[in-house]
Design a protein around this motif. Structure first.
Motif, PDB file in Angstrom:
ATOM      1  N   VAL A   1       0.821  -1.208   0.000  1.00  0.00           N
ATOM      2  CA  VAL A   1       0.000   0.000   0.000  1.00  0.00           C
ATOM      3  C   VAL A   1       0.854   1.256   0.000  1.00  0.00           C
ATOM      4  O   VAL A   1       0.516   2.263  -0.652  1.00  0.00           O
ATOM      5  N   LYS A   2       2.003   1.214   0.683  1.00  0.00           N
ATOM      6  CA  LYS A   2       2.898   2.373   0.715  1.00  0.00           C
ATOM      7  C   LYS A   2       3.585   2.559  -0.632  1.00  0.00           C
ATOM      8  O   LYS A   2       3.728   3.693  -1.120  1.00  0.00           O
ATOM      9  N   LEU A   3       4.010   1.468  -1.256  1.00  0.00           N
ATOM     10  CA  LEU A   3       4.668   1.575  -2.561  1.00  0.00           C
ATOM     11  C   LEU A   3       3.700   2.086  -3.621  1.00  0.00           C
ATOM     12  O   LEU A   3       4.086   2.873  -4.495  1.00  0.00           O
ATOM     13  N   LEU A   4       2.442   1.664  -3.559  1.00  0.00           N
ATOM     14  CA  LEU A   4       1.444   2.163  -4.504  1.00  0.00           C
ATOM     15  C   LEU A   4       1.243   3.663  -4.341  1.00  0.00           C
ATOM     16  O   LEU A   4       1.111   4.400  -5.327  1.00  0.00           O
ATOM     17  N   GLU A   5       1.223   4.124  -3.105  1.00  0.00           N
ATOM     18  CA  GLU A   5       1.088   5.558  -2.850  1.00  0.00           C
ATOM     19  C   GLU A   5       2.291   6.327  -3.385  1.00  0.00           C
ATOM     20  O   GLU A   5       2.153   7.401  -3.991  1.00  0.00           O
ATOM     21  N   GLU A   6       3.490   5.773  -3.200  1.00  0.00           N
ATOM     22  CA  GLU A   6       4.697   6.455  -3.664  1.00  0.00           C
ATOM     23  C   GLU A   6       4.804   6.424  -5.187  1.00  0.00           C
ATOM     24  O   GLU A   6       5.369   7.341  -5.785  1.00  0.00           O
ATOM     25  N   LEU A   7       4.265   5.388  -5.808  1.00  0.00           N
ATOM     26  CA  LEU A   7       4.174   5.387  -7.270  1.00  0.00           C
ATOM     27  C   LEU A   7       3.257   6.509  -7.735  1.00  0.00           C
ATOM     28  O   LEU A   7       3.568   7.236  -8.686  1.00  0.00           O
ATOM     29  N   ARG A   8       2.135   6.653  -7.076  1.00  0.00           N
ATOM     30  CA  ARG A   8       1.152   7.659  -7.474  1.00  0.00           C
ATOM     31  C   ARG A   8       1.712   9.067  -7.342  1.00  0.00           C
ATOM     32  O   ARG A   8       1.471   9.928  -8.198  1.00  0.00           O
ATOM     33  N   THR A   9       2.477   9.305  -6.274  1.00  0.00           N
ATOM     34  CA  THR A   9       3.001  10.648  -6.028  1.00  0.00           C
ATOM     35  C   THR A   9       4.339  10.895  -6.702  1.00  0.00           C
ATOM     36  O   THR A   9       4.887  11.993  -6.601  1.00  0.00           O
ATOM     37  N   GLY A  10       4.882   9.877  -7.373  1.00  0.00           N
ATOM     38  CA  GLY A  10       6.139  10.068  -8.089  1.00  0.00           C
ATOM     39  C   GLY A  10       7.387   9.952  -7.239  1.00  0.00           C
ATOM     40  O   GLY A  10       8.479  10.293  -7.691  1.00  0.00           O
TER      41      GLY A  10
END
Length: 327
Positions: free
Chosen positions: A130-139
Motif C-alpha cells: 500500500v505504501k509503494l502504490l502511494e509512492e508510485l502515485r506521487t512520483g
C-alpha cells in the motif's frame, strides 16, 4: 505560479505537516509557508485547513494538488526526454520492492543491473504494497516489484514470474519426514503469519483461510502467531513454534541438497550453533500448488521506457530458481 510552489503544496499534502513538508523539500518552514500563502492568494482559494494538531487538504485543494502532481510529472518528463536524447539509460532508477521479495531477489538483481546497465544505478526501497502504490502515485519512486493482487491504480503492469509457495516446518516435526504436503494437513498446525499490511499474509490466508479467524483475536493466539518479517517467521519455525508458508525464492539452496550422514563434530570448549536451514524442512505442495504472480508496475506517464525494459532484462538475467518466468 511556479513549479517550486507546486512542489511545496504536493509535499505538504503528502506529509500533512508544514515542517515535514519543508524538510522533504530541503527548505525552511517559513520559506515554504510564505510560498504556499502566496499561491493561495494568487488562486484566491484555501488549499489547507490549518488546525492545532494536523493539516488537512480542503476538497478543492485536493483537486489542485492532484493537478500540481501531474504538472510536476510532466516537467520531469521534459527533463527525461532531454536525457534520453543523450543516453536513455542515464540516471538512477527509483525501485520499490515489497518485503517478501526484496531480500531474495535484490542481491542477484543488483549484480545483474551493475553488469548490464552500470550507468543506471538502482535506488532501492523496501516497503508494504500500500505504501509503494502511494509512492508510485506521487512520483516518489519510478517503479515497483509487487505481488498480485493489489488495488487497480491505473498503473502499467508487466508480469515477471509465477512463484510457488512451500511449507516450512521444524526439522523435528512429524511432517518433516514427508516429501510433500497438502493444504488440508496444515489446518491442524499452528500457523505463523506476517503482520497485518503484508500482502504475503493474505496469500497464506488464501491457502489456509481457517486461520483468518484466529489471526484477528486473542483467543486464537495458540493457533496463530505473527512476525514482523519472513526471516523472523523462519526463526520461529526453527524454534518449533509452528509452521508457515514461504515463497520459493526465500528457500535456501542447501535445503534441496540430499541429506547425507555427518559425523558428530569434535568436542570443543566453544559451542557451535548449526546453521538455521538445518532446523527447517521445506516441503512442496501436492496437487494444486499455491503460487503468487510477481509483476513490475510503473506509472503510465513514466517516460523512461528503455529503463523499464533494462530492469526487466536484469530481472530475467537473475537465477530465479523454481519459478515460472513470464514474458
Amino acid at each position: 505560479m511556479t513549479l517550486t510552489e507546486l512542489k511545496y503544496i504536493v509535499a505538504v499534502a503528502r506529509e500533512k505537516h508544514f515542517g515535514k513538508g519543508a524538510e522533504a523539500c530541503h527548505v525552511s518552514q517559513p520559506t515554504l509557508s510564505v510560498a504556499i500563502k502566496k499561491l493561495e492568494e494568487e488562486l484566491q482559494v484555501k488549499l489547507f485547513e490549518r488546525n492545532a494538531n494536523e493539516i488537512t487538504v480542503t476538497p478543492l485543494g485536493e483537486e489542485i494538488v492532484r493537478q500540481a502532481q501531474s504538472v510536476l510529472e510532466q516537467a520531469d518528463s521534459i527533463r527525461e526526454i532531454a536525457k534520453r536524447g543523450k543516453d536513455p539509460l542515464a540516471g538512477a532508477l527509483r525501485l520499490g520492492v515489497i518485503h517478501t521479495i526484496g531480500p531474495y531477489l535484490l542481491p542477484d538483481l543488483v549484480r545483474q543491473a551493475i553488469a548490464l546497465t552500470p550507468q543506471m544505478p538502482l535506488m532501492l526501497q523496501e516497503n508494504l504494497t500500500v505504501k509503494l502504490l502511494e509512492e508510485l502515485r506521487t512520483g516518489e519512486i519510478d517503479c515497483a516489484i509487487l505481488a498480485e493482487p493489489f488495488p487497480d491504480t491505473n498503473l502499467a503492469i508487466a508480469p515477471l514470474y509465477d512463484e510457488p509457495f512451500m511449507a516450512a516446518v521444524p526439522s523435528n516435526h512429524a511432517l518433516a519426514a514427508r516429501t510433500s504436503i497438502t493444504a488440508d494437513e496444515l489446518k491442524k498446525e499452528t500457523m505463523l503469519l506476517l503482520g497485518t499490511g503484508h500482502c504475503f499474509r493474505d496469500h497464506v490466508l488464501e491457502v489456509c483461510p481457517e486461520f483468518a479467524r484466529f489471526s484477528s483475536n486473542a483467543e486464537g493466539i495458540r493457533k496463530s502467531f505473527e512476525g514482523s518479517s519472513l526471516e523472523t517467521i523462519k526463526h520461529m519455525v526453527a524454534a518449533g513454534m509452528g509452521v508457515t508458508l514461504v515463497p520459493r525464492l526465500s528457500v535456501p539452496k542447501d535445503a534441496f541438497l540430499p541429506a547425507t550422514p555427518t559425523k558428530p563434530p569434535p568436542k570443543s570448549k566453544s559451542k557451535q550453533v548449526p546453521e538455521l536451514p538445518s532446523y527447517i524442512k521445506y516441503l512442496p505442495f501436492e496437487g494444486h500448488v499455491p503460487t503468487r504472480r510477481v509483476v513490475l508496475a510503473w506509472r503510465r506517464s513514466f517516460t523512461r521506457y528503455e529503463a523499464i525494459a533494462a530492469l526487466r532484462n536484469a530481472i530475467y538475467a537473475c537465477e530465479l530458481p523454481g519459478v515460472s518466468r513470464l514474458s
